[in-house]
Scaffold this motif. Structure first.
Motif, mmCIF file in Angstrom:
data_model
loop_
_atom_site.group_PDB
_atom_site.id
_atom_site.type_symbol
_atom_site.label_atom_id
_atom_site.label_comp_id
_atom_site.label_asym_id
_atom_site.label_seq_id
_atom_site.Cartn_x
_atom_site.Cartn_y
_atom_site.Cartn_z
ATOM 1 N N ASN A 291 0.839 -1.209 0.000
ATOM 2 C CA ASN A 291 0.000 0.000 0.000
ATOM 3 C C ASN A 291 0.866 1.248 0.000
ATOM 4 O O ASN A 291 0.605 2.214 -0.708
ATOM 5 C CB ASN A 291 -0.920 0.013 1.225
ATOM 6 C CG ASN A 291 -1.945 -1.102 1.171
ATOM 7 O OD1 ASN A 291 -2.193 -1.653 0.105
ATOM 8 N ND2 ASN A 291 -2.526 -1.438 2.303
ATOM 9 N N GLN A 292 1.894 1.185 0.837
ATOM 10 C CA GLN A 292 2.828 2.297 0.940
ATOM 11 C C GLN A 292 3.478 2.557 -0.427
ATOM 12 O O GLN A 292 3.568 3.696 -0.886
ATOM 13 C CB GLN A 292 3.919 1.900 1.963
ATOM 14 C CG GLN A 292 4.627 3.043 2.633
ATOM 15 C CD GLN A 292 3.642 3.957 3.340
ATOM 16 O OE1 GLN A 292 2.714 3.470 3.978
ATOM 17 N NE2 GLN A 292 3.824 5.244 3.169
ATOM 18 N N ALA A 293 3.892 1.474 -1.084
ATOM 19 C CA ALA A 293 4.569 1.607 -2.377
ATOM 20 C C ALA A 293 3.610 2.181 -3.431
ATOM 21 O O ALA A 293 4.006 3.022 -4.240
ATOM 22 C CB ALA A 293 5.105 0.246 -2.828
ATOM 23 N N GLY B 149 -13.997 -2.509 -3.613
ATOM 24 C CA GLY B 149 -13.605 -3.702 -2.843
ATOM 25 C C GLY B 149 -12.446 -3.335 -1.930
ATOM 26 O O GLY B 149 -11.497 -4.105 -1.763
ATOM 27 N N GLY B 150 -12.554 -2.168 -1.316
ATOM 28 C CA GLY B 150 -11.434 -1.590 -0.547
ATOM 29 C C GLY B 150 -11.222 -2.216 0.825
ATOM 30 O O GLY B 150 -10.294 -1.830 1.537
ATOM 31 N N LYS C 252 -7.656 -3.094 -5.754
ATOM 32 C CA LYS C 252 -6.465 -3.931 -5.525
ATOM 33 C C LYS C 252 -6.889 -5.356 -5.173
ATOM 34 O O LYS C 252 -7.737 -5.560 -4.289
ATOM 35 C CB LYS C 252 -5.631 -3.342 -4.380
ATOM 36 C CG LYS C 252 -4.414 -4.172 -4.048
ATOM 37 C CD LYS C 252 -3.414 -3.363 -3.246
ATOM 38 C CE LYS C 252 -2.974 -4.038 -1.980
ATOM 39 N NZ LYS C 252 -3.964 -4.111 -0.942
ATOM 40 N N TYR C 253 -6.269 -6.327 -5.848
ATOM 41 C CA TYR C 253 -6.610 -7.743 -5.648
ATOM 42 C C TYR C 253 -8.102 -7.987 -5.861
ATOM 43 O O TYR C 253 -8.728 -8.737 -5.109
ATOM 44 C CB TYR C 253 -6.219 -8.201 -4.234
ATOM 45 C CG TYR C 253 -4.740 -8.456 -4.026
ATOM 46 C CD1 TYR C 253 -3.974 -9.077 -4.993
ATOM 47 C CD2 TYR C 253 -4.125 -8.103 -2.833
ATOM 48 C CE1 TYR C 253 -2.623 -9.320 -4.790
ATOM 49 C CE2 TYR C 253 -2.777 -8.343 -2.618
ATOM 50 C CZ TYR C 253 -2.032 -8.959 -3.603
ATOM 51 O OH TYR C 253 -0.694 -9.207 -3.390
ATOM 52 N N LEU D 4 -7.567 2.154 -12.045
ATOM 53 C CA LEU D 4 -6.251 1.691 -11.591
ATOM 54 C C LEU D 4 -6.420 0.303 -10.981
ATOM 55 O O LEU D 4 -6.827 0.169 -9.826
ATOM 56 C CB LEU D 4 -5.688 2.644 -10.529
ATOM 57 C CG LEU D 4 -5.626 4.128 -10.911
ATOM 58 C CD1 LEU D 4 -5.293 4.993 -9.695
ATOM 59 C CD2 LEU D 4 -4.582 4.344 -12.007
ATOM 60 N N ALA D 5 -6.190 -0.738 -11.786
ATOM 61 C CA ALA D 5 -6.275 -2.107 -11.254
ATOM 62 C C ALA D 5 -4.904 -2.456 -10.688
ATOM 63 O O ALA D 5 -3.888 -2.329 -11.389
ATOM 64 C CB ALA D 5 -6.666 -3.071 -12.360
ATOM 65 N N ILE D 6 -4.870 -2.870 -9.437
ATOM 66 C CA ILE D 6 -3.582 -3.184 -8.797
ATOM 67 C C ILE D 6 -3.549 -4.701 -8.584
ATOM 68 O O ILE D 6 -4.284 -5.246 -7.754
ATOM 69 C CB ILE D 6 -3.435 -2.395 -7.478
ATOM 70 C CG1 ILE D 6 -3.591 -0.902 -7.784
ATOM 71 C CG2 ILE D 6 -2.085 -2.683 -6.832
ATOM 72 C CD1 ILE D 6 -3.845 -0.045 -6.570
ATOM 73 N N ASP D 7 -2.768 -5.349 -9.410
ATOM 74 C CA ASP D 7 -2.747 -6.814 -9.478
ATOM 75 C C ASP D 7 -1.380 -7.240 -10.023
ATOM 76 O O ASP D 7 -0.623 -6.393 -10.501
ATOM 77 C CB ASP D 7 -3.818 -7.297 -10.483
ATOM 78 C CG ASP D 7 -5.080 -7.801 -9.793
ATOM 79 O OD1 ASP D 7 -4.967 -8.377 -8.695
ATOM 80 O OD2 ASP D 7 -6.183 -7.627 -10.357
#
Ligand SMILES: C[S@@+](CC[C@H](N)C(=O)[O-])C[C@H]1O[C@@H](n2cnc3c(N)ncnc32)[C@H](O)[C@@H]1O
Length: 347
Positions: free
Chosen positions: A167-169, A186-187, A252-253, A281-284
């Motif tokens: 998360n930090q990154a 989906g936070g 994310k995920y 912004l999909a974080i995967d």
């Protein structure tokens, strides 16, 4: 004629066998780690060494069997038999404590507990392409967590603990300062949103998730004074509708949990809520081609077993975005683990 030196080939064959044996013994060890986490051994030992009699009494277990379990874990550096019949915590076991920075206890309980029997059905998934978790439990993961809220909340904690560093990154590697409003689809517990809001003064955020999840998230927001006025929650079903009008929608995920048909429903719900130029912004994980080692490849098999989703290549993300009326822009590497940010925008 085979000119191989017999002693060289015997060594090579032993090395190959040892490699395979390691998979077996690692499986046994992971079961031992799980049971020690269920019994809270690391937490119990955190205020000093305990004898096996004390540990058996506190954990209501069979003393000789508990001793055999702990002796085995101690042989691998998890706990230490610091005097005969007395065990202490080790550095390696610290991550098995519940409430410490870097805790993996909740993740151990989910991955080696909730998902253990479904992983035993991997063959079923490979033979049928169907989801082993659903086959074993008779319902999908999200239904399971809704009907087993204790495990559901443990899973949320697992995700939070596991992804603190990520998360930090994300907050540091992506420039969120051009946005006024951001929604985390989906936070979950809100940890990613909290990291981004802390790093981006002036940004407002909404954490969107199932009702039973965001009730907890709302309580957590109140406890963080510097973001409490800039963060709220919204409950709903991301297959149907998500809050409209934000400058960016991150997730994310999420997409990796679903096969294409369902992933598209989520992206279309976002696309319908977005303004032209809003960002997705999909974080995967983004899977590289070929034999390169990549954390996303094993996670992909976890998805096959547990959710029926999968990790995707850049081309697969691009195609999904296009089908949902979004333009694929770029993949931003966050420089950590297997995760990347797949950026797109509403056309
Ligand atoms: C794998 S977790 C990811 C949580 C969070 N984004 C993170 O990275 O820690 C998936 C999240 O999707 C949420 N979720 C699952 N189905 C949903 C639905 N139909 N509508 C809204 N949220 C849903 C779950 O409650 C959970 O918080």
């Amino acid at each position: 004629m085979d000119n191989t030196n017999p002693s060289t080939s015997a060594v090579a064959s032993r090395q190959q066998s040892e490699r395979i044996l390691k998979y077996i013994t690692n499986h046994w060890l992971s079961c031992c780690v799980y049971v020690s986490a269920r019994l809270n051994i690391a937490d119990i030992l955190s205020d000093g060494p305990k004898t096996i009699d004390e540990l058996a009494e506190i954990t209501a277990t069979h003393r000789p069997s508990l001793y055999r379990l702990l002796r085995t874990l101690a042989s691998d550096g998890i706990f230490e038999e610091s005097a005969p019949g007395t065990f202490s915590i080790t550095q390696a076991a610290t991550a098995l404590r519940g409430n410490v920075q870097g805790s993996l206890k909740a993740f151990v309980l989910a991955e080696l507990g909730d998902f253990y029997n479904p992983w035993g059905q991997l063959l079923y998934s490979v033979q049928t392409g169907k989801i082993a978790f659903d086959h074993y439990h008779g319902m999908n993961l999200w239904e399971y967590y809704k009907t087993h809220p204790e495990e559901g909340l443990n899973f949320m904690k697992a995700m939070t603990d596991l992804t603190q560093v990520m998360n930090q990154a994300v907050a540091e590697k992506y420039d969120f300062s051009t946005f006024k409003t951001l929604i985390d689809i989906g936070g979950g517990n809100g940890e990613l949103m909290f990291s981004v809001l802390k790093a981006t003064p002036g940004l407002n955020g909404i954490v969107f998730d199932e009702l039973y999840v965001v009730e907890q998230t709302a309580a957590r927001i109140k406890a963080i004074p510097d973001i409490a006025g800039r963060c709220s929650v919204a409950a709903g079903n991301f297959f149907e509708q998500v809050p409209p009008g934000a400058d960016a929608y991150m997730m994310k995920y999420i997409l990796h949990d679903w096969h294409d048909e369902d992933a598209l429903k989520i992206l279309r719900a976002c696309s319908n809520a977005m303004k032209t130029g809003s960002k997705i912004l999909a974080i995967d994980a983004v899977i590289p081609q070929g034999n390169l080692p990549h954390g996303g490849k094993l996670m992909d098999v976890n998805m096959l077993v547990v959710t029926g989703g999968y990790e995707r290549t850049k081309e697969e993300f691009s195609s999904l975005y296009e089908q949902a009326g979004l333009r694929f822009l770029r993949v931003v590497d966050i420089g950590l683990t297997e995760l990347s940010i797949v950026e797109g925008e509403k056309i």
